[in-house]
Every structure is written in structure tokens, then in C-alpha cells.
Design an enzyme around this catalytic site. Structure first.
Site, PDB file in Angstrom:
ATOM      1  N   GLY A  12      51.180  72.105  10.489  1.00  0.00           N
ATOM      2  CA  GLY A  12      52.293  72.214   9.723  1.00  0.00           C
ATOM      3  C   GLY A  12      52.614  71.614   8.470  1.00  0.00           C
ATOM      4  O   GLY A  12      53.586  71.624   7.842  1.00  0.00           O
ATOM      5  N   SER A  13      51.616  71.188   8.038  1.00  0.00           N
ATOM      6  CA  SER A  13      51.685  70.471   6.443  1.00  0.00           C
ATOM      7  C   SER A  13      52.217  71.702   5.336  1.00  0.00           C
ATOM      8  O   SER A  13      52.930  71.152   4.718  1.00  0.00           O
ATOM      9  CB  SER A  13      50.407  69.829   5.918  1.00  0.00           C
ATOM     10  OG  SER A  13      49.454  70.815   5.557  1.00  0.00           O
ATOM     11  N   ASN A  14      51.647  72.719   5.346  1.00  0.00           N
ATOM     12  CA  ASN A  14      52.343  73.950   4.604  1.00  0.00           C
ATOM     13  C   ASN A  14      53.672  74.093   4.751  1.00  0.00           C
ATOM     14  O   ASN A  14      54.499  74.404   4.023  1.00  0.00           O
ATOM     15  CB  ASN A  14      51.314  75.121   4.615  1.00  0.00           C
ATOM     16  CG  ASN A  14      50.093  74.989   3.911  1.00  0.00           C
ATOM     17  OD1 ASN A  14      50.193  75.050   2.519  1.00  0.00           O
ATOM     18  ND2 ASN A  14      48.840  74.761   4.512  1.00  0.00           N
ATOM     19  N   LYS A  65      50.573  91.883  23.802  1.00  0.00           N
ATOM     20  CA  LYS A  65      50.785  91.226  22.589  1.00  0.00           C
ATOM     21  C   LYS A  65      51.982  91.809  22.100  1.00  0.00           C
ATOM     22  O   LYS A  65      53.092  91.164  21.510  1.00  0.00           O
ATOM     23  CB  LYS A  65      49.643  91.484  21.629  1.00  0.00           C
ATOM     24  CG  LYS A  65      49.901  91.227  20.361  1.00  0.00           C
ATOM     25  CD  LYS A  65      48.581  91.260  19.243  1.00  0.00           C
ATOM     26  CE  LYS A  65      48.871  90.494  17.941  1.00  0.00           C
ATOM     27  NZ  LYS A  65      47.795  89.869  17.588  1.00  0.00           N
ATOM     28  N   LEU A  92      46.420  87.210  14.890  1.00  0.00           N
ATOM     29  CA  LEU A  92      46.379  88.282  14.152  1.00  0.00           C
ATOM     30  C   LEU A  92      48.009  88.813  14.252  1.00  0.00           C
ATOM     31  O   LEU A  92      48.430  88.876  15.681  1.00  0.00           O
ATOM     32  CB  LEU A  92      45.693  89.499  14.778  1.00  0.00           C
ATOM     33  CG  LEU A  92      44.481  89.722  13.568  1.00  0.00           C
ATOM     34  CD1 LEU A  92      43.663  90.856  14.318  1.00  0.00           C
ATOM     35  CD2 LEU A  92      44.663  89.824  12.463  1.00  0.00           C
ATOM     36  N   ASN A 107      50.544  85.148   3.852  1.00  0.00           N
ATOM     37  CA  ASN A 107      49.751  84.364   4.554  1.00  0.00           C
ATOM     38  C   ASN A 107      49.250  83.336   3.321  1.00  0.00           C
ATOM     39  O   ASN A 107      49.010  83.809   2.437  1.00  0.00           O
ATOM     40  CB  ASN A 107      48.736  84.923   5.389  1.00  0.00           C
ATOM     41  CG  ASN A 107      47.838  84.031   6.011  1.00  0.00           C
ATOM     42  OD1 ASN A 107      48.299  83.167   6.671  1.00  0.00           O
ATOM     43  ND2 ASN A 107      46.536  84.379   6.130  1.00  0.00           N
ATOM     44  N   HIS A 109      45.401  81.242   2.868  1.00  0.00           N
ATOM     45  CA  HIS A 109      44.234  81.013   3.548  1.00  0.00           C
ATOM     46  C   HIS A 109      43.340  80.095   2.694  1.00  0.00           C
ATOM     47  O   HIS A 109      43.436  80.215   1.412  1.00  0.00           O
ATOM     48  CB  HIS A 109      43.511  82.660   3.560  1.00  0.00           C
ATOM     49  CG  HIS A 109      42.295  82.560   4.319  1.00  0.00           C
ATOM     50  ND1 HIS A 109      42.135  82.468   5.816  1.00  0.00           N
ATOM     51  CD2 HIS A 109      40.989  82.410   3.695  1.00  0.00           C
ATOM     52  CE1 HIS A 109      40.740  82.296   6.043  1.00  0.00           C
ATOM     53  NE2 HIS A 109      40.163  82.553   4.982  1.00  0.00           N
TER      54      HIS A 109
HETATM   55  C1  GAR Z   1      45.653  75.884   6.027  1.00  0.00           C
HETATM   56  O1  GAR Z   1      44.576  75.250   5.311  1.00  0.00           O
HETATM   57  C2  GAR Z   1      45.876  77.375   5.885  1.00  0.00           C
HETATM   58  O2  GAR Z   1      45.411  77.701   4.853  1.00  0.00           O
HETATM   59  C3  GAR Z   1      44.947  77.611   7.226  1.00  0.00           C
HETATM   60  O3  GAR Z   1      45.019  76.729   8.178  1.00  0.00           O
HETATM   61  C4  GAR Z   1      45.516  75.586   7.657  1.00  0.00           C
HETATM   62  C5  GAR Z   1      46.931  75.029   8.308  1.00  0.00           C
HETATM   63  O4  GAR Z   1      47.317  73.687   7.727  1.00  0.00           O
HETATM   64  N1  GAR Z   1      44.999  78.926   7.740  1.00  0.00           N
HETATM   65  C6  GAR Z   1      44.049  79.584   8.080  1.00  0.00           C
HETATM   66  O5  GAR Z   1      42.781  79.482   8.061  1.00  0.00           O
HETATM   67  C7  GAR Z   1      44.461  81.072   8.493  1.00  0.00           C
HETATM   68  N2  GAR Z   1      43.436  82.087   8.286  1.00  0.00           N
HETATM   69  P1  GAR Z   1      48.643  73.177   8.170  1.00  0.00           P
HETATM   70  O6  GAR Z   1      48.931  73.450   9.608  1.00  0.00           O
HETATM   71  O7  GAR Z   1      48.560  71.595   7.676  1.00  0.00           O
HETATM   72  O8  GAR Z   1      49.796  74.002   7.192  1.00  0.00           O
END
Ligand code: GAR
Length: 199
Positions: A12-14, A65, A92, A107, A109
Site C-alpha cells: 500500500g505504499s502507492n 467473481k 483482474l 492502474n 504498473h
Molecule cells: C507497485 O509497484 C505497483 O506498480 C505494482 O504493485 C506494486 C504495489 O506496491 N502493481 C502491479 O504489478 C500491477 N500489475 P505498493 O503496495 O507498495 O503500492
């Protein structure tokens, strides 16, 4: 002010950077809900520290789902959510959520899409020995990381990079590109709404 729900599965840092950035300046959105598909996601602890309401849904608790997503949709309606920002949500999105939120799910990525979609984009880039990879923010469609790209930023891969060092630099880029891109989308959203009003 648009009401955003962030979906996360892990750290969850983002999520945290989206919240912090919107609290530091007016970016046209506020994060009003965290949704997780794991009851133990570390993102939940961040949310409690940041005072953001959370809802967790265990996909296995639902027969299909569609049912899982209907449960989420019900909550999104209660919270009057305008936009969904996926932030490390490793699942998904199905039509039950895509249809009501068409063009309103984004999203992030950790690669320069269309390169290295799907799981472990950083590991894929290291294995391919590319000189550069990066970050992409894109709209979601029914494919795996296939929706229209909104913004991208390059991250150079250094010869001495390990998974951890590359991931760290990618996350640093993510933490500024995601709030910045959401702010841009919110401005465009406002313009579209006012255009509709004029016509
Ligand atoms: C992030 O690097 C994001 O880009 C990636 O997961 C990480 C989550 O980090 N997402 C994917 O790979 C989606 N296909 P976070 O939990 O620290 O935000």
C-alpha cells in the site's frame, strides 16, 4: 472534489502516497476508501494511521467473481465513489465493476507497457536484461495491463541493480507519477463535466 477508492492487495505504499499528495495540495480528488482483497494487507495498517475507512473482501467467501464484485460495488455506491485507483491490486477487474465505472478505473504498473505486463514486471525486466524499464499509469480494460496508457516514465536499469534496488527506484517514480496523473485526469474530468453542462 472527486471521491476516489483505492484498491490494494499488499503493502500500500502507492495508496499512502495518493493520500498524502492529495492532503498536501488540492489535486481535485480525495481518497475516501481503501478496498483490499486480503484481510492481512499491510495497506490496512497504513489506512488506519491515515484515518481512511477500509473494506476488505475475501474473494473465496463468494461463489463467483460476479458476486464478489457486487459486494464491492454496493460499498462503492454507499461511499459515492467517482473513481477507482488500483494500487498493487493483484486481480483482474471483471465486468461487474468495469461496466459501471467505464473509463473511471486506473492502474499503476511497474514497467513501460506494453512491455512486461502481468505479474512480476520488475523480475521480467531484469531477466530480459533491458537497459531501461519504468512505470505506466493506464486505464483498465478487461485484459491484463492492456488498457489505454495515460502516462509513463522511464527508469534506467543499472548493471549493478538487484530486484530490491530497482524496485526502490521504480516505487519512488510511482509515488510521484500516480498522484500527478490522477490530478491531470481530475482536471480533464471537470472540463468534460462543464462542457456537458454548456451543451
Ligand atoms: C507497485 O509497484 C505497483 O506498480 C505494482 O504493485 C506494486 C504495489 O506496491 N502493481 C502491479 O504489478 C500491477 N500489475 P505498493 O503496495 O507498495 O503500492
Amino acid at each position: 472534489m472527486k471521491r476516489v477508492a483505492v484498491f490494494a492487495s499488499g503493502s500500500g505504499s502507492n495508496f499512502e502516497s495518493l493520500v498524502e499528495a492529495s492532503r498536501q495540495s488540492n489535486l481535485g480528488y480525495e481518497v475516501v476508501l481503501l478496498v483490499t482483497d486480503r484481510l492481512d494487507a499491510y495497506a490496512l495498517e497504513r489506512a488506519s494511521r491515515l484515518n481512511i475507512p477500509t473494506k476488505s473482501f475475501a474473494p473465496k467467501a463468494y461463489a463467483t467473481k460476479g458476486e464478489y464484485e457486487i459486494a464491492i460495488l454496493t460499498i462503492l455506491k454507499q461511499f459515492k465513489i467517482d473513481w477507482i485507483a488500483l494500487a498493487g491490486y493483484m486481480r483482474l477487474v471483471g465486468s461487474t465493476l468495469l461496466e459501471p465505472y467505464q473509463q473511471r478505473i486506473v492502474n499503476i504498473h511497474p514497467s513501460l507497457l506494453p512491455h512486461f505486463p502481468g505479474k512480476d514486471a520488475i523480475g521480467q525486466a531484469l531477466k530480459a536484461e533491458v537497459a531501461q524499464t519504468g512505470v505506466t499509469v493506464h486505464y483498465i480494460d478487461e485484459g491484463i495491463d492492456t488498457g489505454p496508457v495515460i502516462s509513463q516514465e522511464i527508469v534506467a536499469v543499472r548493471p549493478e541493480d538487484t530486484y530490491e534496488t530497482l524496485q526502490k527506484r521504480i516505487k519512488q517514480v510511482e509515488h510521484h507519477i500516480y498522484p500527478k496523473t490522477l490530478a491531470k485526469i481530475m482536471r480533464e474530468d471537470e472540463l468534460n463535466v462543464s462542457k456537458t453542462r454548456v451543451n
